[in-house]
Design a protein around this motif. Structure first.
Motif, PDB file in Angstrom:
ATOM      1  N   THR A  94       0.828  -1.208   0.000  1.00 46.24           N
ATOM      2  CA  THR A  94       0.000   0.000   0.000  1.00 46.24           C
ATOM      3  C   THR A  94       0.869   1.268   0.000  1.00 46.24           C
ATOM      4  O   THR A  94       2.074   1.220   0.277  1.00 46.24           O
ATOM      5  N   VAL A  96       0.655   3.684   2.150  1.00 44.40           N
ATOM      6  CA  VAL A  96       1.136   3.890   3.521  1.00 44.40           C
ATOM      7  C   VAL A  96       2.376   3.027   3.782  1.00 44.40           C
ATOM      8  O   VAL A  96       3.383   3.514   4.328  1.00 44.40           O
ATOM      9  N   ASP A  97       2.321   1.758   3.378  1.00 40.47           N
ATOM     10  CA  ASP A  97       3.459   0.876   3.655  1.00 40.47           C
ATOM     11  C   ASP A  97       4.708   1.286   2.876  1.00 40.47           C
ATOM     12  O   ASP A  97       5.830   1.122   3.359  1.00 40.47           O
ATOM     13  N   MET A  99       5.524   4.372   2.291  1.00 39.81           N
ATOM     14  CA  MET A  99       6.063   5.484   3.073  1.00 39.81           C
ATOM     15  C   MET A  99       6.771   4.964   4.325  1.00 39.81           C
ATOM     16  O   MET A  99       7.880   5.409   4.652  1.00 39.81           O
ATOM     17  N   LEU A 100       6.106   4.036   5.031  1.00 43.10           N
ATOM     18  CA  LEU A 100       6.687   3.528   6.278  1.00 43.10           C
ATOM     19  C   LEU A 100       8.003   2.803   5.996  1.00 43.10           C
ATOM     20  O   LEU A 100       8.979   2.957   6.736  1.00 43.10           O
ATOM     21  N   GLU A 114       5.316   6.932  11.142  1.00 44.85           N
ATOM     22  CA  GLU A 114       3.849   7.037  10.998  1.00 44.85           C
ATOM     23  C   GLU A 114       3.406   8.490  11.008  1.00 44.85           C
ATOM     24  O   GLU A 114       2.572   8.908  10.224  1.00 44.85           O
ATOM     25  N   THR A 117       4.435  10.133   7.784  1.00 45.58           N
ATOM     26  CA  THR A 117       3.653   9.576   6.672  1.00 45.58           C
ATOM     27  C   THR A 117       2.311  10.282   6.580  1.00 45.58           C
ATOM     28  O   THR A 117       1.891  10.714   5.503  1.00 45.58           O
ATOM     29  N   GLU A 118       1.628  10.416   7.729  1.00 44.54           N
ATOM     30  CA  GLU A 118       0.316  11.073   7.725  1.00 44.54           C
ATOM     31  C   GLU A 118       0.429  12.484   7.172  1.00 44.54           C
ATOM     32  O   GLU A 118      -0.338  12.889   6.305  1.00 44.54           O
ATOM     33  N   LEU A 121       1.333  12.465   3.354  1.00 45.51           N
ATOM     34  CA  LEU A 121       0.242  12.006   2.486  1.00 45.51           C
ATOM     35  C   LEU A 121      -0.833  13.088   2.367  1.00 45.51           C
ATOM     36  O   LEU A 121      -1.401  13.291   1.296  1.00 45.51           O
ATOM     37  N   ALA A 127      -3.845  11.153   0.699  1.00 47.08           N
ATOM     38  CA  ALA A 127      -4.492  10.559   1.878  1.00 47.08           C
ATOM     39  C   ALA A 127      -5.643   9.635   1.463  1.00 47.08           C
ATOM     40  O   ALA A 127      -5.841   8.572   2.060  1.00 47.08           O
ATOM     41  N   ARG A 130      -4.454   6.109   0.417  1.00 44.11           N
ATOM     42  CA  ARG A 130      -3.412   5.563   1.293  1.00 44.11           C
ATOM     43  C   ARG A 130      -3.427   4.035   1.393  1.00 44.11           C
ATOM     44  O   ARG A 130      -2.385   3.414   1.537  1.00 44.11           O
ATOM     45  N   TYR A 131      -4.627   3.402   1.313  1.00 43.10           N
ATOM     46  CA  TYR A 131      -4.672   1.943   1.474  1.00 43.10           C
ATOM     47  C   TYR A 131      -4.740   1.196   0.147  1.00 43.10           C
ATOM     48  O   TYR A 131      -4.940  -0.011   0.121  1.00 43.10           O
TER      49      TYR A 131
END
Ligand SMILES: Nc1ncnc2c1ncn2[C@@H]1O[C@H](COP(=O)(O)OP(=O)(O)O)[C@@H](O)[C@H]1O
Ligand SMILES: [Mg+2]
Length: 240
Positions: A94, A96-97, A99-100, A114, A117-118, A121, A127, A130-131
């Motif tokens: 994803t 998000v992943d 970015m992490l 985290e 990332t927020e 995004l 945003a 993100r998933y």
């Protein structure tokens, strides 16, 4: 002191002189434009600066340290970060992943990765996706994600190779805005682009290469108007 400096860099591919006696310097907080016709050696120079290509001769300094011959990982740890002409994100995980993963690889704690990332995004208007797996994003969104990954830990210098190429104008403006905001915070860049209005807008100073050599450098408008630069672009378009 310059953030990044080269002296006499050379790189040959067989009979082709991709980079020839190239000496440039990038000052703290500047966005240096790197222009030149196709095949003039811009990507090869960035490959050398970021450790993906070993030069045949010459030296690279990152601040006071000689970094010639270091690997991309060693250079990334020292704060030199490279974005590619071809976008590189992990397509099967994803947004998000992605970015992490970048944050953790750059040494951030999970909590800090985290948090950043927020905020990134949100800033990059990603945003809502993100998933999604990164493979499902548009080309422009992938590029924005790559910006986020590069800047989750702001580098000492970011090398951007044609970030605007083949990107929708709305996305292009989003990227230019991102670069402008980071620049306002003191971020140093080298920006390779064929988009002259964007180069003029973002880069007070530019270097023009042709056939591996620096043929002009200085105030961007002056460089663009110099006879050598105009001639190089005209000769290149006559080849097509
Ligand atoms: N890996 C390689 N092998 C052989 N020739 C290459 C390689 N990479 C680049 N070149 C050649 O080096 C020259 C400079 O290319 P490049 O650095 O990609 O220019 P630019 O990014 O300005 O378009 C070109 O003539 C190109 O064909
Ligand atoms: Mg190139």
């Amino acid at each position: 002191m310059s953030v990044l400096r080269t002296e006499g860099l050379q790189k040959h591919f067989g009979g082709i002189s991709a980079v020839a006696d190239c000496s440039i310097a990038v000052e703290p907080g500047e966005i240096l434009g790197l222009i030149g016709p196709n095949g003039s050696g811009k990507t090869s120079l960035l490959n050398i600066l970021s450790g993906f290509l070993a030069p045949d001769a010459g030296s690279v300094w990152l601040a006071e340290e000689v970094v010639t011959g270091m690997t991309p990982v060693q250079l990334a740890r020292r704060g030199l970060l490279r974005m590619f002409q071809m976008t590189r994100v992990f397509t099967r995980i994803t947004v998000v992943d992605n970015m992490l993963t970048a944050g953790l690889a750059l040494g951030l704690s999970e909590r800090e990765a985290e948090r950043r990332t927020e905020s990134l995004l949100d800033e990059l208007a990603l945003a809502q996706v993100r998933y999604l797996d990164a493979g499902q994003l548009s080309g422009g969104q992938k590029k924005l994600l790559e910006f986020g990954m590069c800047f989750i830990e702001p580098p000492r210098i970011a090398l951007l190779d044609e970030p605007f190429a083949a990107v929708h104008p709305v996305m292009r403006e989003a990227m230019a805005g991102f670069i402008r905001r980071r620049h306002a915070l003191g971020q140093t860049f080298i920006l390779v682009s064929h988009d002259m209005p964007i180069i003029v807008d973002l880069c007070p100073r530019a270097v023009c290469m042709n056939a591996g050599r620096v043929i002009a450098s200085g105030a961007t408008r002056t460089v663009l108007q110099s006879a050598a630069v105009i001639e190089a672009y005209l000769a290149a378009s006559a080849d097509v």
